[in-house]
Design an enzyme around this catalytic site. Structure first.
Site, short mmCIF file in Angstrom:
data_model
loop_
_atom_site.label_atom_id
_atom_site.label_comp_id
_atom_site.label_asym_id
_atom_site.label_seq_id
_atom_site.Cartn_x
_atom_site.Cartn_y
_atom_site.Cartn_z
N GLY A 31 0.80 -1.22 0.00
CA GLY A 31 0.00 0.00 0.00
C GLY A 31 0.83 1.26 0.00
CG LEU A 33 -0.95 1.75 -3.95
CD1 LEU A 33 -2.09 1.41 -4.89
CD2 LEU A 33 0.02 0.58 -3.84
CG HIS A 37 3.17 0.79 -5.65
ND1 HIS A 37 3.41 1.78 -4.73
CD2 HIS A 37 3.71 -0.33 -5.14
CE1 HIS A 37 4.05 1.28 -3.71
NE2 HIS A 37 4.27 0.00 -3.92
CG ASP A 150 11.94 -3.52 -3.02
OD1 ASP A 150 12.59 -3.10 -2.05
OD2 ASP A 150 10.85 -3.02 -3.37
CD GLN A 153 10.09 -7.63 -2.49
OE1 GLN A 153 10.00 -7.54 -1.29
NE2 GLN A 153 9.40 -6.86 -3.32
CB VAL A 176 9.16 4.92 -11.13
CG1 VAL A 176 8.60 6.29 -11.49
CG2 VAL A 176 8.56 3.85 -12.04
CB SER A 186 5.76 3.34 0.63
OG SER A 186 5.17 2.73 -0.50
NE ARG A 187 10.43 1.00 5.20
CZ ARG A 187 10.30 -0.25 4.76
NH1 ARG A 187 10.66 -0.54 3.52
NH2 ARG A 187 9.82 -1.19 5.55
O1 PAF Z 1 7.74 -4.96 -1.98
C1 PAF Z 1 6.76 -5.03 -1.20
O2 PAF Z 1 5.91 -4.14 -1.13
C2 PAF Z 1 6.61 -6.25 -0.31
O3 PAF Z 1 7.84 -6.73 0.09
C3 PAF Z 1 5.77 -7.36 -0.96
C4 PAF Z 1 6.42 -7.89 -2.24
C5 PAF Z 1 4.38 -6.85 -1.29
C6 PAF Z 1 5.63 -8.54 0.00
O4 PAF Z 1 5.00 -8.16 1.20
#
Ligand code: PAF
Length: 283
Positions: A31, A33, A37, A150, A153, A176, A186-187
């Site tokens: 969220g 966003l 996103h 990320d 990730q 972006v 978001s942070r």
């Molecule tokens: O990147 C994120 O926002 C989170 O790590 C994710 C991929 C939604 C998993 O909670």
């Protein structure tokens, strides 16, 4: 746009498109966003017949002293952005339903989860891999989109889907940036106006390294020294890590090449920001 809270309801909604051969595109988020996103959602809109967004601040990927409780939230704004991007279903499960009493199963991508953010945030990627596995089982997407900001990730999720034969295509989308180069996150909402200026040191370190690489510099020791010097020139910044790794296995390198990943984590005041670049890729 449907807003769904229950796992059962979401699973039921996912079955019809699967039976009818319609593709589900999925963008998992926590969220708050932003345009990053939105770029995932727009691409998802092109790639799927049904576009699902999840909003879930996943407690098991946060460490004890991290920002789970203060993580920024603004559902109304998220719904507006989702609607504008053509989202069909917003899935917002509760933590109680995702992790009921007795929950004890986890997914770990062992090696790729170790370095970089994994070394500083123990258990973080196990939390990510576990929640993404659950979300994939609930939403049953054909394609899922993640941001390259990320990078680790994304690498972990790609490995996991391959290792566990999950029938979903993983798409990584470019970072972006704001007009001045700050990567959207978001942070960034935590930053004061002066910290927002200081945060540009991540982008400046990246551009410095890319310039040196383009001019022929390949020594990781030299490139790392230059990147650190840029960040250390900013008094509000404290380096968590500046690392050069191969972009596939995330192994350390002494000589950079076009697939080398420069990954940065820097604290600006209380806010930890990450950014990265692959030296041979477009920027
Ligand atoms: O990147 C994120 O926002 C989170 O790590 C994710 C991929 C939604 C998993 O909670």
């Amino acid at each position: 746009m449907k807003i769904i809270n229950s796992i059962r309801h979401m699973q039921a909604l996912a079955i019809a498109p699967e039976r009818e051969g319609r593709r589900i595109a999925f963008v998992p988020t926590m969220g708050y966003l932003h345009e990053g996103h939105a770029s995932l959602l727009r691409e998802g809109r092109k790639r799927g017949d049904v576009l699902v967004l999840s909003i879930f601040v996943n407690p098991i990927q946060f460490g004890k002293n991290e920002d789970l409780d203060s993580y920024p939230r603004d559902m109304e704004r998220d719904f507006q952005l989702a609607d504008a991007c053509g989202v069909d279903i917003v899935f917002i499960p509760s933590a109680a339903e995702m992790y009921p009493h007795g929950f004890q199963t986890g997914v770990a991508v062992r090696e790729l989860s170790q370095p970089l953010c994994g070394a500083r945030r123990p258990g973080h990627f196990d939390g990510v891999a576990t929640v993404i596995t659950k979300l994939f089982n609930i939403v049953r997407p054909d394609v899922a989109l993640f941001g390259c900001k990320d990078f680790q990730q994304l690498t972990v999720i790609r490995r996991m889907t391959e290792d566990l034969n999950m029938p979903v295509e993983i798409v990584g989308m470019p970072i972006v940036r704001e007009a001045d180069g700050l990567a959207l996150s978001s942070r960034n909402a935590y930053l004061s106006p002066s910290e927002r200026q200081s945060a540009l040191c991540l982008y400046h370190a990246i551009t410095k390294v890319r310039e040196l690489f383009a001019a022929g510099e390949r020594s990781v020791a030299v490139l790392a020294r230059e990147a650190r010097a840029v960040i250390e020139g900013e008094s509000a910044a404290a380096i968590d890590y500046v690392e050069f790794r191969d972009g596939a296995q995330l192994q350390e390198q002494e000589q950079a090449d076009s697939s080398t990943l420069l990954a940065l984590a820097v604290k600006i005041g209380q806010t930890r920001l990450i950014d990265n670049t692959v030296l041979g890729e477009e920027f």
